[in-house]
Scaffold this motif. Sequence first.
Motif, PDB file in Angstrom:
ATOM      1  N   ALA A  77     116.218  24.308 -47.104  1.00  0.00           N
ATOM      2  CA  ALA A  77     117.529  24.354 -46.449  1.00  0.00           C
ATOM      3  C   ALA A  77     117.663  23.260 -45.664  1.00  0.00           C
ATOM      4  CB  ALA A  77     117.571  25.562 -45.536  1.00  0.00           C
ATOM      5  N   THR A  78     118.735  22.604 -45.623  1.00  0.00           N
ATOM      6  CA  THR A  78     119.028  21.489 -44.853  1.00  0.00           C
ATOM      7  C   THR A  78     119.832  22.168 -43.477  1.00  0.00           C
ATOM      8  OG1 THR A  78     118.830  20.136 -46.480  1.00  0.00           O
ATOM      9  CG2 THR A  78     119.983  19.178 -44.445  1.00  0.00           C
ATOM     10  N   LEU A  79     119.190  21.835 -42.344  1.00  0.00           N
ATOM     11  CA  LEU A  79     120.107  22.402 -41.239  1.00  0.00           C
ATOM     12  C   LEU A  79     120.438  21.301 -40.208  1.00  0.00           C
ATOM     13  CD1 LEU A  79     117.331  24.986 -39.841  1.00  0.00           C
ATOM     14  CD2 LEU A  79     119.202  25.160 -41.659  1.00  0.00           C
ATOM     15  N   PRO A  80     121.608  21.358 -39.435  1.00  0.00           N
ATOM     16  CA  PRO A  80     122.052  20.470 -38.551  1.00  0.00           C
ATOM     17  C   PRO A  80     120.901  20.024 -37.648  1.00  0.00           C
ATOM     18  CG  PRO A  80     123.828  22.256 -38.505  1.00  0.00           C
ATOM     19  CD  PRO A  80     122.360  22.733 -39.282  1.00  0.00           C
ATOM     20  N   GLY A  81     120.729  18.754 -37.569  1.00  0.00           N
ATOM     21  CA  GLY A  81     119.679  18.144 -36.591  1.00  0.00           C
ATOM     22  C   GLY A  81     120.008  17.815 -35.398  1.00  0.00           C
ATOM     23  N   PRO A  82     119.420  16.926 -34.580  1.00  0.00           N
ATOM     24  CA  PRO A  82     119.651  16.709 -33.161  1.00  0.00           C
ATOM     25  C   PRO A  82     120.870  15.750 -33.010  1.00  0.00           C
ATOM     26  CG  PRO A  82     117.665  15.691 -33.751  1.00  0.00           C
ATOM     27  CD  PRO A  82     118.082  16.335 -35.015  1.00  0.00           C
ATOM     28  N   THR A  83     121.329  15.172 -34.134  1.00  0.00           N
ATOM     29  CA  THR A  83     122.474  14.237 -34.283  1.00  0.00           C
ATOM     30  C   THR A  83     123.024  14.497 -35.560  1.00  0.00           C
ATOM     31  OG1 THR A  83     121.221  12.440 -35.281  1.00  0.00           O
ATOM     32  CG2 THR A  83     121.648  12.411 -32.405  1.00  0.00           C
ATOM     33  N   ALA A  84     124.309  14.162 -35.829  1.00  0.00           N
ATOM     34  CA  ALA A  84     125.086  14.394 -37.168  1.00  0.00           C
ATOM     35  C   ALA A  84     124.296  13.563 -37.976  1.00  0.00           C
ATOM     36  CB  ALA A  84     126.534  14.093 -36.929  1.00  0.00           C
ATOM     37  N   ASP A  85     123.949  12.317 -38.017  1.00  0.00           N
ATOM     38  CA  ASP A  85     123.318  11.643 -38.925  1.00  0.00           C
ATOM     39  C   ASP A  85     121.570  11.996 -39.205  1.00  0.00           C
ATOM     40  OD1 ASP A  85     122.411  10.647 -36.754  1.00  0.00           O
ATOM     41  OD2 ASP A  85     122.490   8.669 -37.341  1.00  0.00           O
ATOM     42  N   ALA A  86     121.335  12.921 -38.477  1.00  0.00           N
ATOM     43  CA  ALA A  86     119.760  13.352 -38.877  1.00  0.00           C
ATOM     44  C   ALA A  86     119.393  14.736 -38.951  1.00  0.00           C
ATOM     45  CB  ALA A  86     119.005  12.972 -37.601  1.00  0.00           C
TER      46      ALA A  86
END
Length: 165
Positions: free
Chosen positions: A107-116
């Motif tokens: 899975a890919t989850l939202p990171g600390p920033t939108a581009d990470a």
Amino acid sequence: MGADHDLARRVARLESLEAIRDLIATYARGADRNNDPAILAPLFAPDATWGAKGFGPFRGRAAIADGLAVTGRTGILWSLHYMISPLIELAADGHSATGSWYLWELATLPGPTADAPESVWVGGTYQADFRQLDGRWYFQNVWLDIRLATPFEEAWGGRPLRRFE
């Protein structure tokens, strides 16, 4: 009546087991499409429940589809679900069943920033009750026990495949 009846009962059992396996596979497909409510809603009995630690519980077909769709839009950017080794036990009446299977998910989850965004491995188990209504199998109760969600350092997409020789 004896041998024919026994054969018909055995075939009905096999058809039910396959229908439940198809239900699980279709659930995975819907989950991989950001928890698409058009795919997921028809899989649940009208009075079904779905729960996991930190998610839900959701009660009723519409609430399950809506609740999972919100998770798919906001909490999971991409996923690939592997539903592994389903064990299904049909009740003597042939119209209900219990089951369990393993989940292995990328899975890919939202990171600390939108581009990470953050890539993670997810592992767990599902426990479920199934019910047959009007000749069709549905999830009645689903519980997901997430046992691990571990970050993976190298993202899944955007890189050419390396050849291993």
